[in-house]
Write an enzyme that holds these catalytic residues in place. Structure first.
Site, PDB file in Angstrom:
ATOM      1  N   GLU A   1      60.253  38.610  17.206  1.00 47.54           N
ATOM      2  CA  GLU A   1      59.075  38.139  17.961  1.00 47.54           C
ATOM      3  C   GLU A   1      59.456  37.646  19.364  1.00 47.54           C
ATOM      4  O   GLU A   1      58.576  37.444  20.202  1.00 47.54           O
ATOM      5  CB  GLU A   1      58.386  36.994  17.212  1.00 47.54           C
ATOM      6  CG  GLU A   1      57.709  37.422  15.922  1.00 47.54           C
ATOM      7  CD  GLU A   1      57.124  36.240  15.149  1.00 47.54           C
ATOM      8  OE1 GLU A   1      56.355  36.477  14.217  1.00 47.54           O
ATOM      9  OE2 GLU A   1      57.444  35.069  15.479  1.00 47.54           O
TER      10      GLU A   1
ATOM     11  N   HIS B   1      49.746  39.057  12.564  1.00 52.58           N
ATOM     12  CA  HIS B   1      50.494  39.069  11.298  1.00 52.58           C
ATOM     13  C   HIS B   1      49.652  39.601  10.143  1.00 52.58           C
ATOM     14  O   HIS B   1      49.802  39.171   9.005  1.00 52.58           O
ATOM     15  CB  HIS B   1      50.964  37.663  10.944  1.00 52.58           C
ATOM     16  CG  HIS B   1      51.830  36.996  11.954  1.00 52.58           C
ATOM     17  ND1 HIS B   1      51.362  36.537  13.162  1.00 52.58           N
ATOM     18  CD2 HIS B   1      53.153  36.696  11.929  1.00 52.58           C
ATOM     19  CE1 HIS B   1      52.360  35.962  13.827  1.00 52.58           C
ATOM     20  NE2 HIS B   1      53.447  36.060  13.106  1.00 52.58           N
TER      21      HIS B   1
END
Ligand code: DHB
Ligand code: FE
Length: 279
Positions: free
Chosen positions: A239, A59
């Site tokens: 995700e 991230h």
């Protein structure tokens, strides 16, 4: 021959790190989430894996928007966490398995999956928190091989490509002459969207269908384009590609030894599955 003995798929949310740091496992908000991991920990204690291949998305800790590999794999002797700006304590370093990593790289590149190879790699909450949920004492009894899939910057790899990556990883593990017992951990999802007009979006029907599909029709989600998956599961819900890649490593048939689904944890629909290959 190394053997994949099981797959674990779970959500990852930074707030879990704060809950661990503040010992909130029995708090009414957190209990249904943390309790989900008890049977998985019991299984791990008996299964005693040597290595965990962690499929996750970074991230912005190790890769930023200026350099964004579609697929990246660690080939480091150890992996460290670093401050991601959440103010949560970092976890102890993870031991890597560079020899196995290089074997996986040789095999995957040989199969035309041209991964970015990382001899140094910081791992973020998508690795550290699922690991801390599986081994709360943080005395990691396993080595890890992190495999990172871009879900941050378009274009993302398709669901079908991620599933095939998992299948290729399984072939790579099977051709490793060691006799390691390998668990594949896929972290991310399920539905959530952190920003924009649909911030807070969760799609329980889709999540439950997706979890079912991993048992009954594992390529079901590959019918959808990335945009459709974002539509169905939210910008960060995509995700779930990690779950698909993890499922791809497990062969034609699996049984679910355990599953949990709880809404919400922070902004996320949290899911958990423990899958065992049966064929
Ligand atoms: C949240 C979820 C994530 O997957 C993430 O990477 C960061 C935050 C959340 O729900 O807060
Ligand atoms: Fe995330």
């Amino acid at each position: 021959m190394a053997k994949i003995i099981g797959g674990i798929t779970t959500s990852h949310v930074p707030a879990i790190g704060r809950a661990i740091a503040k010992n909130l496992q029995q708090d009414p908000y957190w209990k249904p989430f943390f309790d989900g991991f008890v049977p998985v920990r019991k299984w791990l204690a008996e299964a005693k894996p040597d290595v965990v291949i962690v499929l996750y998305n970074d991230h912005g800790l190790n890769f930023f928007l200026d350099k964004m590999p579609t697929f990246a794999i660690g080939a480091a002797p150890e992996y460290r966490n670093a401050d991601e700006g959440w103010g949560i304590p970092t976890v102890p370093a993870f031991r890597g398995d560079a020899a196995l990593s290089w074997h996986l790289i040789e095999s995957l590149v040989g199969e035309e999956f041209d991964l970015t190879t990382c001899q140094e790699m910081k791992v973020d909450h998508a690795v550290t928190l699922p690991m801390a949920l599986l081994w709360p004492d943080q005395q990691w009894p396993v080595r890890i091989v992190p495999v990172c899939i871009n879900t941050v910057q378009a274009p993302l790899p398709s669901a079908a490509r991620c599933y095939k990556l998992g299948q290729a990883l399984a072939r790579a593990v099977a051709s490793w002459p060691g006799n390691e017992r390998v668990v594949v951990l896929g972290t991310g999802g399920l539905s959530h969207q952190l920003d924009g007009e649909r911030a807070g979006f969760i799609n329980k029907d889709f999540d439950l269908s997706f979890m079912d599909s991993l048992l009954t029709d594992p390529t079901w989600a590959t019918q959808h384009s990335t945009h459709q998956l974002v539509e169905l599961a939210g910008t960060q819900g995509v995700e779930l590609l990690m779950w698909l890649a993890a499922r791809g490593t497990l062969g034609a048939q699996v049984q679910a030894l355990h599953r949990n689904y709880h809404i919400p944890i922070s902004n996320t629909a949290s899911g958990l599955m423990l899958l065992e290959p049966t064929a």
